[in-house]
Scaffold this active site. Sequence first.
Site, short mmCIF file in Angstrom:
data_model
loop_
_atom_site.label_atom_id
_atom_site.label_comp_id
_atom_site.label_asym_id
_atom_site.label_seq_id
_atom_site.Cartn_x
_atom_site.Cartn_y
_atom_site.Cartn_z
N GLU A 193 -12.78 4.95 17.95
CA GLU A 193 -14.03 4.38 18.44
C GLU A 193 -14.64 5.18 19.59
O GLU A 193 -15.84 5.42 19.61
CB GLU A 193 -13.82 2.93 18.89
CG GLU A 193 -15.11 2.28 19.37
CD GLU A 193 -14.93 0.85 19.82
OE1 GLU A 193 -15.94 0.18 20.08
OE2 GLU A 193 -13.77 0.40 19.92
N GLU A 221 -24.88 -2.57 25.65
CA GLU A 221 -24.23 -3.80 26.10
C GLU A 221 -23.81 -3.78 27.56
O GLU A 221 -23.20 -4.74 28.04
CB GLU A 221 -23.03 -4.09 25.19
CG GLU A 221 -23.44 -4.44 23.77
CD GLU A 221 -22.29 -4.54 22.80
OE1 GLU A 221 -22.47 -5.14 21.73
OE2 GLU A 221 -21.20 -4.00 23.10
#
Length: 677
Positions: free
Chosen positions: A613, A469
Amino acid sequence: MKIAMRIHAICFILGIILSVTSLKAEEERLWQLHAVDIQAPYAPAPMANGCIGILPQKEPFAVEHVMLNHVFDAASPHVVSRVMRGINPFCLSMKIDNKKVDTSNISGWQQTIDMRRAVHRTGFHALEKADVSYELCALRNLPYAGLIRVTIQACKDMLLEVRSEMGIPDDYSQSSIRYREMEADGNRMYMLESDATSRFGYRRVASTSSFLFNGEQIKPMYDEATRELFFSIQLKKGETFCFSLVGSVCSSRDFFDPYNEAERQVIYAVHEGEEALMQAHYRLWDELWQGDIRIEGDDDAQRIVRFALFNLYSSCRGGSRLSIPPMGLSLQGYNGHIFWDTELWMYPPMLLLNQDIARSMLDYRFDRLPAARKKALAYGYRGAMFPWESDDSGEEATPTHALTGPFEHHITADIGIACWNYYCVTRDVRWLQREGYPLLKEIADFWTSRVTRNQDGSYSIHNVTGADEYANGVTDNAFTNGAASLALKYACQAAEICGEKVPEIWREIGENIRVLQFENGVTREHSTYKGEMIKQADANLLAYPLGLITDEYRQRQDLEYYAERIDQKDGPAMSYSVYCVQYARMGEADKAYEMFRRCYEPNLRKPFGVISETPTSNNPYFMTGAGGLLQAVLNGFCGLQITDEGIVQLPSALPSHWKRVTVTGVGSDKKTYVRER
């Protein structure tokens, strides 16, 4: 002589009994995670049941919040939806001789997560007067309810007071709390109740709680000033006293009348009784653990891998027609929306080990097919175009400042691949005809309208955001193109099985979408890629999980080129898991183990081994990382692979110190697969 022989036989039998007992104790130890230092860094671990998630903290009886699965309100005016925290009915406090029990006056604190039974236990010595222990669970058998069981052993004569209140977070604008006393079939019940409207009026939420006393005649009281339900009891030295608090949380998403349903669930729990509730909870978790992963030779890896599986099982349930957001039911991260994280990372382990949960995750997409059709129409495409971030409506829920919403289109192909793999595992032709193929057809139609034909007869996809991304608006992203080609191939195969005519354009495009390379043969991430840092694995996904690059030399080239280009600070946890899979299948055990450790070690948080994460974040359990970690073991070290013919076991290598990996409950026939050194 006979006496000696008998003594020898008795000793032999006792030895066997002790050995078996020791083995059972060792096995039990591998199901438990412990914390023993209340002053140490603490990352909480959620206890969930697929509908609600409860987040315990380290302070006595503290519950930070209760998360609701797929219950949304706006985050703020004119901003996208955000999953809601529920009213918290699990707010307990305790006084001993009129002094509140807190971290300043306890000792011997310890916590244990029992993964086999799905309970979170805490114990401590309070005020030098009592030994206190309690366990908390999100009931698997009552998916909108939870239970806290408390045991107090008095070390001195003492007065015990326990209070319960409703915690109402700032997700709500209007709320009320009330006390209700009622009789049902001869049972007197004393309940604390609350209901509230979400801040922007999208949902109503209700909660009810009640004490359970295991037959003891204790009448709780209601404190009008503090709006708490409480009781007190005098205990003698050496006396043991037990009670429970049961709470339910229901919303207007799931019930037309959440207020009465919340009350009804607690009434049901009171009539069932604590023991029956817990036995049903254990039984359902025993069924879930038919699908398990056992690692011999590495106890730390065993606990970490089993904890990942535990968290995925906790985050969804068969028949719910819901999926799993990146943070599961632990907090409001990523607004509780559904991403590709589901189909590419979390879904594959569930498809191998629990088809009911996998089916629910697919049902979630099928139910939102009409919204995906509308999105395709809105952007000038045919078929179905699934949102990058999905909420309950199935419309695009990505914040408008993020280009992933308009341009990260590989999600539509990811869903198609997941759909085909479900058929490959279950061989359910009826499902394929009724749901699978209609979904794949819409996805194939989308890609035929999304691609651009080049002069040489190949096809390109322009202006997308890929799995990496950090690269927006690129052409011919490797993963997007590869996933689209597979989705088209699977749509063709599904059409043939269902007796439908296959549009020739599906085959033509699927076989001719570009996948670019550098001059040295390394897969090029996109048409303008020049070696810059990437967010996460992208081009490497063509070898696994897509299976489009099968030549080991090319795989190794891609692995060596991209492994060190991943953002080491802010890249998510799962990238190295796909590297682990590929190295393990190539027989490179040491390199596979290195990548295995890299896919979780920088992200582990004490004391239980919660995976965050990124290496620099501290959120509760990152379910996407759990999915990647499980794939490293299931598909990498154990070599499991879903093919058009079903599940097969490919050659693979184990780390040098691992003796054996055993995976149970695989596929529809619940097979066991073993990989030994």
